[in-house]
Scaffold this motif. Sequence first.
Motif, PDB file in Angstrom:
ATOM      1  N   VAL A   1       0.840  -1.206   0.000  1.00 45.71           N
ATOM      2  CA  VAL A   1       0.000   0.000   0.000  1.00 45.71           C
ATOM      3  C   VAL A   1       0.870   1.249   0.000  1.00 45.71           C
ATOM      4  O   VAL A   1       0.616   2.212  -0.735  1.00 45.71           O
ATOM      5  CB  VAL A   1      -0.964  -0.010   1.199  1.00 45.71           C
ATOM      6  N   GLU A   2       1.927   1.254   0.810  1.00 46.43           N
ATOM      7  CA  GLU A   2       2.812   2.412   0.869  1.00 46.43           C
ATOM      8  C   GLU A   2       3.563   2.622  -0.441  1.00 46.43           C
ATOM      9  O   GLU A   2       3.824   3.764  -0.841  1.00 46.43           O
ATOM     10  CB  GLU A   2       3.796   2.235   2.024  1.00 46.43           C
ATOM     11  N   LYS A   3       3.920   1.544  -1.129  1.00 44.08           N
ATOM     12  CA  LYS A   3       4.640   1.664  -2.392  1.00 44.08           C
ATOM     13  C   LYS A   3       3.763   2.201  -3.523  1.00 44.08           C
ATOM     14  O   LYS A   3       4.276   2.781  -4.482  1.00 44.08           O
ATOM     15  CB  LYS A   3       5.201   0.298  -2.807  1.00 44.08           C
ATOM     16  N   SER A   4       2.451   2.006  -3.421  1.00 42.69           N
ATOM     17  CA  SER A   4       1.551   2.431  -4.504  1.00 42.69           C
ATOM     18  C   SER A   4       1.095   3.877  -4.380  1.00 42.69           C
ATOM     19  O   SER A   4       0.594   4.448  -5.349  1.00 42.69           O
ATOM     20  CB  SER A   4       0.328   1.523  -4.562  1.00 42.69           C
ATOM     21  N   GLY A   5       1.260   4.501  -3.206  1.00 47.57           N
ATOM     22  CA  GLY A   5       0.874   5.899  -3.062  1.00 47.57           C
ATOM     23  C   GLY A   5       0.341   6.211  -1.692  1.00 47.57           C
ATOM     24  O   GLY A   5      -0.019   5.317  -0.911  1.00 47.57           O
ATOM     25  N   ASP A   6       0.297   7.507  -1.375  1.00 49.60           N
ATOM     26  CA  ASP A   6      -0.209   7.947  -0.075  1.00 49.60           C
ATOM     27  C   ASP A   6      -1.701   7.670   0.030  1.00 49.60           C
ATOM     28  O   ASP A   6      -2.458   7.778  -0.945  1.00 49.60           O
ATOM     29  CB  ASP A   6       0.049   9.436   0.122  1.00 49.60           C
ATOM     30  N   LEU A   7      -2.116   7.329   1.235  1.00 55.54           N
ATOM     31  CA  LEU A   7      -3.518   7.004   1.495  1.00 55.54           C
ATOM     32  C   LEU A   7      -4.161   8.141   2.270  1.00 55.54           C
ATOM     33  O   LEU A   7      -3.641   8.576   3.307  1.00 55.54           O
ATOM     34  CB  LEU A   7      -3.617   5.693   2.281  1.00 55.54           C
ATOM     35  N   MET A   8      -5.304   8.638   1.777  1.00 60.46           N
ATOM     36  CA  MET A   8      -6.056   9.701   2.438  1.00 60.46           C
ATOM     37  C   MET A   8      -7.332   9.138   3.051  1.00 60.46           C
ATOM     38  O   MET A   8      -7.805   8.057   2.683  1.00 60.46           O
ATOM     39  CB  MET A   8      -6.411  10.817   1.444  1.00 60.46           C
ATOM     40  N   GLU A   9      -7.870   9.913   3.971  1.00 60.57           N
ATOM     41  CA  GLU A   9      -9.104   9.494   4.631  1.00 60.57           C
ATOM     42  C   GLU A   9     -10.261   9.386   3.639  1.00 60.57           C
ATOM     43  O   GLU A   9     -11.105   8.498   3.745  1.00 60.57           O
ATOM     44  CB  GLU A   9      -9.462  10.498   5.738  1.00 60.57           C
ATOM     45  N   GLY A  10     -10.299  10.296   2.680  1.00 57.45           N
ATOM     46  CA  GLY A  10     -11.381  10.241   1.695  1.00 57.45           C
ATOM     47  C   GLY A  10     -11.321   8.994   0.835  1.00 57.45           C
ATOM     48  O   GLY A  10     -12.355   8.385   0.525  1.00 57.45           O
ATOM     49  N   GLU A  11     -10.124   8.572   0.437  1.00 63.97           N
ATOM     50  CA  GLU A  11      -9.988   7.351  -0.359  1.00 63.97           C
ATOM     51  C   GLU A  11     -10.377   6.127   0.454  1.00 63.97           C
ATOM     52  O   GLU A  11     -11.038   5.213  -0.061  1.00 63.97           O
ATOM     53  CB  GLU A  11      -8.553   7.221  -0.851  1.00 63.97           C
ATOM     54  N   LEU A  12      -9.974   6.084   1.726  1.00 69.71           N
ATOM     55  CA  LEU A  12     -10.335   4.951   2.585  1.00 69.71           C
ATOM     56  C   LEU A  12     -11.843   4.860   2.761  1.00 69.71           C
ATOM     57  O   LEU A  12     -12.429   3.768   2.687  1.00 69.71           O
ATOM     58  CB  LEU A  12      -9.644   5.109   3.937  1.00 69.71           C
ATOM     59  N   TYR A  13     -12.501   6.002   2.967  1.00 67.89           N
ATOM     60  CA  TYR A  13     -13.961   6.009   3.126  1.00 67.89           C
ATOM     61  C   TYR A  13     -14.654   5.524   1.853  1.00 67.89           C
ATOM     62  O   TYR A  13     -15.598   4.720   1.909  1.00 67.89           O
ATOM     63  CB  TYR A  13     -14.415   7.422   3.487  1.00 67.89           C
TER      64      TYR A  13
ATOM     65  N   GLU B   1     -17.580   1.367  -1.131  1.00 70.61           N
ATOM     66  CA  GLU B   1     -17.751   0.608  -2.366  1.00 70.61           C
ATOM     67  C   GLU B   1     -17.771  -0.888  -2.095  1.00 70.61           C
ATOM     68  O   GLU B   1     -18.481  -1.638  -2.759  1.00 70.61           O
ATOM     69  CB  GLU B   1     -16.622   0.955  -3.332  1.00 70.61           C
ATOM     70  N   GLU B   2     -17.005  -1.332  -1.101  1.00 71.84           N
ATOM     71  CA  GLU B   2     -17.000  -2.752  -0.761  1.00 71.84           C
ATOM     72  C   GLU B   2     -18.311  -3.169  -0.103  1.00 71.84           C
ATOM     73  O   GLU B   2     -18.817  -4.270  -0.338  1.00 71.84           O
ATOM     74  CB  GLU B   2     -15.834  -3.062   0.174  1.00 71.84           C
ATOM     75  N   GLU B   3     -18.878  -2.289   0.721  1.00 71.79           N
ATOM     76  CA  GLU B   3     -20.130  -2.615   1.396  1.00 71.79           C
ATOM     77  C   GLU B   3     -21.307  -2.629   0.432  1.00 71.79           C
ATOM     78  O   GLU B   3     -22.285  -3.344   0.659  1.00 71.79           O
ATOM     79  CB  GLU B   3     -20.390  -1.604   2.510  1.00 71.79           C
ATOM     80  N   ALA B   4     -21.238  -1.861  -0.609  1.00 73.08           N
ATOM     81  CA  ALA B   4     -22.343  -1.810  -1.581  1.00 73.08           C
ATOM     82  C   ALA B   4     -22.392  -3.127  -2.341  1.00 73.08           C
ATOM     83  O   ALA B   4     -21.450  -3.518  -3.023  1.00 73.08           O
ATOM     84  CB  ALA B   4     -22.161  -0.650  -2.543  1.00 73.08           C
TER      85      ALA B   4
ATOM     86  N   MET C   1     -17.581  14.315  -7.300  1.00 65.55           N
ATOM     87  CA  MET C   1     -17.473  12.897  -6.950  1.00 65.55           C
ATOM     88  C   MET C   1     -18.349  12.555  -5.746  1.00 65.55           C
ATOM     89  O   MET C   1     -18.947  11.474  -5.691  1.00 65.55           O
ATOM     90  CB  MET C   1     -16.014  12.544  -6.662  1.00 65.55           C
ATOM     91  N   PHE C   2     -18.442  13.482  -4.806  1.00 65.91           N
ATOM     92  CA  PHE C   2     -19.256  13.222  -3.618  1.00 65.91           C
ATOM     93  C   PHE C   2     -20.741  13.135  -3.964  1.00 65.91           C
ATOM     94  O   PHE C   2     -21.432  12.182  -3.576  1.00 65.91           O
ATOM     95  CB  PHE C   2     -19.009  14.328  -2.586  1.00 65.91           C
ATOM     96  N   TYR C   3     -21.245  14.114  -4.707  1.00 71.87           N
ATOM     97  CA  TYR C   3     -22.679  14.118  -5.023  1.00 71.87           C
ATOM     98  C   TYR C   3     -23.042  13.042  -6.039  1.00 71.87           C
ATOM     99  O   TYR C   3     -24.166  12.525  -6.017  1.00 71.87           O
ATOM    100  CB  TYR C   3     -23.093  15.496  -5.532  1.00 71.87           C
ATOM    101  N   SER C   4     -22.138  12.708  -6.960  1.00 72.58           N
ATOM    102  CA  SER C   4     -22.443  11.628  -7.903  1.00 72.58           C
ATOM    103  C   SER C   4     -22.462  10.268  -7.232  1.00 72.58           C
ATOM    104  O   SER C   4     -23.147   9.352  -7.704  1.00 72.58           O
ATOM    105  CB  SER C   4     -21.419  11.639  -9.042  1.00 72.58           C
ATOM    106  N   SER C   5     -21.730  10.118  -6.129  1.00 72.50           N
ATOM    107  CA  SER C   5     -21.797   8.867  -5.370  1.00 72.50           C
ATOM    108  C   SER C   5     -22.964   8.846  -4.395  1.00 72.50           C
ATOM    109  O   SER C   5     -23.266   7.803  -3.810  1.00 72.50           O
ATOM    110  CB  SER C   5     -20.490   8.641  -4.604  1.00 72.50           C
TER     111      SER C   5
END
Length: 686
Positions: free
Chosen positions: A72-84, A89-92, A411-415
């Motif tokens: 995960v660290e090698k592929s890029g920084d992780l933000m709270e918005g991406e984690l949410y 998306e997994e729960e849907a 992105m927020f309103y379209s989701s």
Amino acid sequence: MWVKLCCLLLYFLALFVLARVFEAVAWYESGFLATQLVDPVALSFRKLRTILECRGLGHSGLPEKKDVRELVEKSGDLMEGELYSALKEEEASESVSSTNFSGEMHFYELVEDTKDGIWLVQVIANNRSPLVGKVHWEKMVKKVSRFGIRTGTFNCSSDPRYCKRRGWLKSTLIMSVPQTSTSKGKVMLKEYSGRRIEVEHIFKWITAHAASRIKTVYNSEHLKEEWNKSDQYRVKIYLFANLDQPPAFFSALSVKFTGRVEFIFVNVENWDNRSYMAEIGIHKTPSYILRTPEGIYRYGNNTGEFISLRAMDSFLRSLQPEVNDLFVLSLVLVNLMAWMDLFITQGATIKRFVVLISTLGTYNSLLIISWLPVLGFLQLPYLDSFYEYSLKLFRYSNTTTLASWVRADWMFYSSHPALFLSTYLGHGLLIDYFEKKRRRNNNTDEVNANNLEWLSSLWDWYTSYLFHPIASFQHFPFDSDWDEDPDLFLERLAFPDLWLHPLIPTDYIKNLPMWRFKCLGAHSDEEMLETFPDSESDSDSENKEVFSSDREGSEDDELSTFHRCREAERRCGAEPCPCANRYCHPEPCGRKARSYGSCSSTGDMEPDWSAWPPEMLHCTECVVCLENFASGCLLMGLPCGHVFHQNCIVMWLAGGRHCCPVCRWASYKKKQPYTHPQPLSSDPPS
């Protein structure tokens, strides 16, 4: 249109403010923002695996949490918005649809003719079972659909000849990838040759073939050559990472933006000398660097710039849009603006929807018509510089902080489409409330109209214009040869009651002739009030005598006038003339009884006929109110020549009776002017 545009801009402003409120609430409750970085060490194994699946990195051979965290660290920084977003998306549990091909043409149209996408097709041979079972196939479809890869099933029983020609004699998997790096290039089909049919192995095969299209740099000399090279691509995005191959979302985007953006993967896994990276400003890995003619932009530093397919896709679309992207954006904006008519229009519910359908049709038609010359304009070979300057403007404006906020809100309103629709409905209801309040203050009657009344008025309008030509949209007076057509009068006389009354615009009223009634030798009102009370009894008796003598002396004139009015009635096919008396004949007829401010032909106050238009008939009484013309009152004449009080005839015409009260001639149609007869010589015959 401008009102709806202002309402739409207010709605977008409200969405922007609402998104900032949501961010403040989330920060108050949880203590973090969407742009805040997340430490992968603090995450569970399930969350780390979810992040890897969203980025498109395989983790089947990494059983421990430490290895997954390092990937995960090698592929890029992780933000709270991406984690949410990844967890949501997994729960849907939405089922992703897969295409069932009916034959060769269907397969060619969707797969081989698609130049900017990846297809994964499961081919089922005749009388054979599929290579991937139903359960594993559903998992595969859900996994690859995150990266824009479309799936389908081709059963050879529907078209066995095509399967034999292709050599599909056994069940297999087919993957279609654009062969060249140019837009709308050829498509090549690759067949899965692996023995293991697990989902992870098939996914590795897909990502490996997709990554083969990306240019890979393995050393600093190659990087220097590539960095300084100038070619057809104006926009390039570099991924500096310590990975075996780029993530699947990066490879999928390279296919989607073929011909627009060049994707380059810089593998720094075995680099000993990174001095050139420091020279060009790359001090940490992994890094996503966007290089444009305007400079270097580091992706991931602003709001909403997550390491995911959806976020980077919206970012690149805003920088390097296609004509189709602009058309879709204009289509959405125009329809949102047209739907505002549902709330701005007041009155019956059916009226609102009828106006809405009319507005939608009009706006969309105008949009398509306006786009046709734009498309032709862009095809001209002399507009390359204009096109480049337009893209430069897009790149300058969409790399700002405000643009990143707009993309994040999109992105927020379209989701969350339910939130978007509910806010739009609430905004429309507020507009409806204020518009209704404004019209009630203006005493508009249409606010309280019900559906039945509006449908009745709509039917009247429709039947009027369906069975009648439009009466007149030209200002009076106008010349027309049809007015002199005798066939029109014959048809009118033959069928007088079958003619519907058309809805006629009242614009012609302000062009009718108007003037003030004057008397010769008239005195002021004060003098009249002082003179007449003293001699009221004498004048009354005198008027009676004069009036009786005038009646005896003018019986022949009245009889001739009555015949003239009846003759006009027969010509016009109208109802009986209501003023077949001495007050509408063309001669000066001031024989009415004397009253204050009026004129009499027997006294010293004769009407000043020189102030009248030459085509108007001379009279001293208004047949609408049955009152004499007072000195100084405002008169109005109709095309037929009859004269009335200005207020009386305007109320008559505005009430829908677009004809003369005397002869029933249409008040909006020109008539041949009346010529006054020359007075006979008063000399007695010799």
